[in-house]
Design a protein around this motif. Structure first.
Motif, short mmCIF file in Angstrom:
data_model
loop_
_atom_site.label_atom_id
_atom_site.label_comp_id
_atom_site.label_asym_id
_atom_site.label_seq_id
_atom_site.Cartn_x
_atom_site.Cartn_y
_atom_site.Cartn_z
N THR A 12 -6.66 9.22 -8.30
CA THR A 12 -7.67 10.21 -7.92
C THR A 12 -7.36 11.62 -8.39
OG1 THR A 12 -6.58 10.56 -5.79
CG2 THR A 12 -8.33 8.89 -5.89
N GLU A 16 -5.92 1.16 -0.55
CA GLU A 16 -6.54 0.51 0.59
C GLU A 16 -6.23 -0.99 0.53
OE1 GLU A 16 -10.79 0.46 0.51
OE2 GLU A 16 -10.89 -0.07 -1.63
N GLY A 73 -5.44 0.23 -5.53
CA GLY A 73 -5.03 1.61 -5.73
C GLY A 73 -5.97 2.33 -6.68
N THR A 74 -6.15 3.64 -6.46
CA THR A 74 -7.03 4.44 -7.31
C THR A 74 -6.32 5.71 -7.72
OG1 THR A 74 -8.95 3.62 -6.06
CG2 THR A 74 -9.30 5.51 -7.51
N ARG A 89 0.84 -1.20 0.00
CA ARG A 89 0.00 0.00 0.00
C ARG A 89 0.87 1.24 0.00
NH1 ARG A 89 -1.67 3.73 3.55
NH2 ARG A 89 -3.73 4.66 3.20
N ALA A 125 -4.14 6.65 -4.36
CA ALA A 125 -4.82 6.38 -3.11
C ALA A 125 -4.95 4.87 -2.99
CB ALA A 125 -6.20 7.04 -3.10
N VAL A 160 0.99 4.43 -2.67
CA VAL A 160 0.84 5.82 -2.24
C VAL A 160 2.05 6.64 -2.67
CG1 VAL A 160 0.71 7.33 -0.22
CG2 VAL A 160 -0.70 5.26 -0.32
#
Length: 257
Positions: free
Chosen positions: A255, A238, A252-253, A227, A236, A231
């Motif tokens: 954003t 989780e 992961g996104t 994670r 982003a 980052v």
């Protein structure tokens, strides 16, 4: 083709916990008695069942698996389930380091998507091309993102990457079926197991569309570091867990632009 008691007994003696089920699958796949005998010999010698019968079950699909191609695991079905939560019709989906193409096939079986896949191993590419025919998937050979056509840059909505994550010095601890028969390139994640993930994460922002998603499977203890890697590269991220399957996925996104 019927299964004799001697076949079940041979499989059980070789260490098979599910000898009756394995015998039935082998008998179903064999074309004649000679092939049945040869397949039983292979299984007794330790060849993974999926290589013996030529396929693996994955989210209800029969995925062709050739010797030398990574065998999809049931726990990885959780990665697909998580990806399906954010995959809509017409999404551009990429299965990177695809192996047999099981992840992409499983997503495309439930969503009408534009599907692409890539793997560095020719055996995997050949296998994935067969598996993705029903969903008109396109499979490229090459090293991670370098295999993809430039037109996909910045267009990927869902990136699936079941990267190798076993630390190099722990490969020797794997079950013999994996350690002896599956290509080490599909298992070896480098000193801490995250070498390939770092490479994918470093390029993900260039290939994901705004709002795009990136999914990888990890062990529970590696997930926090995985994670952090995402980052670090602008995503982003989780951690999601399925205790029943013993599966951990890092999501992961993208954003921001």
């Amino acid at each position: 083709m019927s299964v004799s008691l001697s076949v079940v007994e041979r499989l059980r003696a070789s260490g098979s916990v599910f000898a009756e089920d394995e015998a039935a699958l082998i008998a179903e796949s064999a074309r004649d008695e000679a092939e049945l005998a040869a397949m039983v010999d292979q299984r007794v010698a330790g060849l993974p069942l999926e290589y013996v019968v030529g396929w693996a079950s994955f989210r209800g699909l029969r995925i062709a698996v050739d010797p030398g191609v990574f065998i999809p695991r049931r726990r990885t079905e959780f990665l697909v389930a998580e990806a399906l939560r954010v995959t809509v019709a017409v999404s551009v989906v990429v299965d990177l380091g695809c192996g047999s193409g099981a992840l992409g096939a499983a997503v495309a079986a439930e969503r009408e998507v534009s599907l692409y896949a890539a793997d560095i191993e020719l055996a995997a590419v050949r296998c994935a091309r067969r598996n993705l025919v029903p969903w008109r998937g396109t499979v490229y050979q090459g090293d991670l993102f370098a295999a993809l056509p430039e037109r996909l840059r910045g267009q990927v909505d869902v990136l699936l990457a079941n990267v190798p994550y076993v630390p190099t010095n722990e490969i020797r601890l794997l079950p013999p079926e994996a350690r002896l028969y599956e290509p080490h390139v599909t298992l070896d994640g480098g000193p801490d197991g995250l070498a390939t993930l770092r490479r994918v994460a470093a390029g993900a922002m260039d290939w994901l569309a705004p709002g795009g998603h990136f999914f990888v499977e990890m062990s529970e203890h590696q997930a926090p570091l995985a994670r952090a890697v995402m980052v670090e590269h602008g995503l982003a991220a989780e951690i999601v867990v399925d205790d029943d399957l013993g599966a951990t996925v890092v999501h992961g996104t993208y954003t921001r632009r």
